[in-house]
Design a protein around this motif. Structure first.
Motif, PDB file in Angstrom:
ATOM      1  N   SER A 129       0.814  -1.203   0.000  1.00 29.11           N
ATOM      2  CA  SER A 129       0.000   0.000   0.000  1.00 29.11           C
ATOM      3  C   SER A 129       0.851   1.257   0.000  1.00 29.11           C
ATOM      4  N   GLY A 130       2.074   1.151   0.545  1.00 37.58           N
ATOM      5  CA  GLY A 130       2.965   2.298   0.568  1.00 37.58           C
ATOM      6  C   GLY A 130       3.934   2.252  -0.601  1.00 37.58           C
ATOM      7  N   ALA A 131       4.462   3.426  -0.982  1.00 37.77           N
ATOM      8  CA  ALA A 131       5.388   3.490  -2.114  1.00 37.77           C
ATOM      9  C   ALA A 131       6.757   2.933  -1.738  1.00 37.77           C
ATOM     10  N   GLU A 132       7.086   2.963  -0.446  1.00 33.97           N
ATOM     11  CA  GLU A 132       8.420   2.557   0.010  1.00 33.97           C
ATOM     12  C   GLU A 132       8.274   1.565   1.151  1.00 33.97           C
ATOM     13  N   PRO A 133       8.143   0.278   0.844  1.00 35.36           N
ATOM     14  CA  PRO A 133       7.844  -0.727   1.872  1.00 35.36           C
ATOM     15  C   PRO A 133       8.824  -0.745   3.038  1.00 35.36           C
ATOM     16  N   MET A 134      10.144  -0.684   2.778  1.00 39.61           N
ATOM     17  CA  MET A 134      11.093  -0.757   3.883  1.00 39.61           C
ATOM     18  C   MET A 134      11.107   0.523   4.716  1.00 39.61           C
ATOM     19  N   GLY A 135      10.792   1.635   4.082  1.00 40.11           N
ATOM     20  CA  GLY A 135      10.617   2.862   4.855  1.00 40.11           C
ATOM     21  C   GLY A 135       9.456   2.740   5.813  1.00 40.11           C
ATOM     22  N   GLU A 136       8.375   2.096   5.349  1.00 37.73           N
ATOM     23  CA  GLU A 136       7.220   1.859   6.213  1.00 37.73           C
ATOM     24  C   GLU A 136       7.570   0.888   7.336  1.00 37.73           C
ATOM     25  N   VAL A 137       8.351  -0.137   7.004  1.00 35.77           N
ATOM     26  CA  VAL A 137       8.770  -1.087   8.034  1.00 35.77           C
ATOM     27  C   VAL A 137       9.577  -0.381   9.108  1.00 35.77           C
ATOM     28  N   GLU A 138      10.484   0.500   8.706  1.00 37.50           N
ATOM     29  CA  GLU A 138      11.270   1.227   9.706  1.00 37.50           C
ATOM     30  C   GLU A 138      10.382   2.087  10.587  1.00 37.50           C
ATOM     31  N   HIS A 139       9.452   2.758   9.965  1.00 33.26           N
ATOM     32  CA  HIS A 139       8.541   3.618  10.742  1.00 33.26           C
ATOM     33  C   HIS A 139       7.798   2.809  11.802  1.00 33.26           C
ATOM     34  N   GLN A 140       7.261   1.648  11.402  1.00 33.64           N
ATOM     35  CA  GLN A 140       6.502   0.838  12.341  1.00 33.64           C
ATOM     36  C   GLN A 140       7.402   0.200  13.396  1.00 33.64           C
ATOM     37  N   MET A 141       8.637  -0.142  13.013  1.00 33.54           N
ATOM     38  CA  MET A 141       9.580  -0.671  13.998  1.00 33.54           C
ATOM     39  C   MET A 141       9.867   0.366  15.076  1.00 33.54           C
ATOM     40  N   VAL A 142      10.094   1.602  14.645  1.00 35.45           N
ATOM     41  CA  VAL A 142      10.382   2.669  15.603  1.00 35.45           C
ATOM     42  C   VAL A 142       9.187   2.888  16.534  1.00 35.45           C
ATOM     43  N   GLU A 143       7.979   2.860  15.987  1.00 32.30           N
ATOM     44  CA  GLU A 143       6.793   3.020  16.827  1.00 32.30           C
ATOM     45  C   GLU A 143       6.691   1.888  17.849  1.00 32.30           C
ATOM     46  N   ALA A 144       7.038   0.660  17.424  1.00 32.68           N
ATOM     47  CA  ALA A 144       7.004  -0.483  18.337  1.00 32.68           C
ATOM     48  C   ALA A 144       8.022  -0.310  19.449  1.00 32.68           C
TER      49      ALA A 144
END
Length: 213
Positions: A81-96
């Protein structure tokens, strides 16, 4: 009257889970009896069996009360759904990781799950739960890596399944070590830095597009 009875039952259940958290962290899961949990909660042993089949069921219910967002959010990031999957993964990792440092109940429950449980025969369902969560997260890491490699026309230097296993080991290892001594290092900052260095080693740009600054 029925509503009040349901409310009382839920209150008892919550007291039992609260007591289990306290005792599991203090004594370890294998060293804590159901009788001790009942006593800590001001309830009877029968009340435990009314709500839970056994200690493993109680443990899993305790885990269900808190959830790191990483698994669910990684799945969302890898879905494309996002244009940059690993960027999204990093964002969610940081939130976790932020949740781990700010929410004491999350920290306590994951400390128990990481350091205070033994996979004995009667805790087999707990082991299966851990394996299922681990495998699901690794699968979603792999999907996100493949999607981002395809998007940026990169070739991963190692097979995607191995790269995903390594990333999961990196993040879970950081959490486990931080739980041993939260004063040892900044979990969020170190997690972000380690994540970017790991991805750089896989050929992604060190500054992951869309990553949290």
């Amino acid at each position: 009257m029925v509503r009040r009875t349901k409310e009382e039952a839920q209150e008892t259940r919550n007291r039992l889970l609260d007591a289990a958290e306290i005792l599991f962290q203090a004594q370890g899961v294998s060293q804590t009896s159901l009788q001790q949990i009942a006593h800590q909660a001001g309830a009877t042993r029968g009340a435990i069996y009314w709500h839970f089949k056994d200690k493993a069921a109680l443990f899993n219910a305790m885990m269900d009360r808190v959830t790191l967002p990483l698994e669910a959010e990684v799945a969302r990031a890898s879905a494309g759904s996002g244009a940059e999957p690993m960027g999204e993964v990093e964002h969610q990792m940081v939130e976790a990781l932020k949740l781990m440092t700010s929410d004491m109940q999350v920290r306590r429950v994951f400390d128990i799950a990481t350091h205070k449980v033994e996979y004995t025969h009667d805790m087999e369902s707990v082991q299966q739960r851990h394996l299922s969560a681990r495998n699901g997260c690794v699968t979603e890491f792999e999907k996100a890596m493949v999607a981002d490699a395809r998007r940026t026309r990169r070739r991963l230097p190692i097979p995607a399944p191995a790269a995903a296993q390594g990333l999961h080991a990196l993040i879970s290892g950081l959490i486990q070590n931080w739980l041993l001594d939260p004063s040892a290092f900044d979990l969020v900052a170190t997690g972000r830095q380690a994540f970017r260095v790991y991805l750089a080693g896989l050929g992604f740009t060190p500054d992951v597009p869309g990553a949290v600054r």
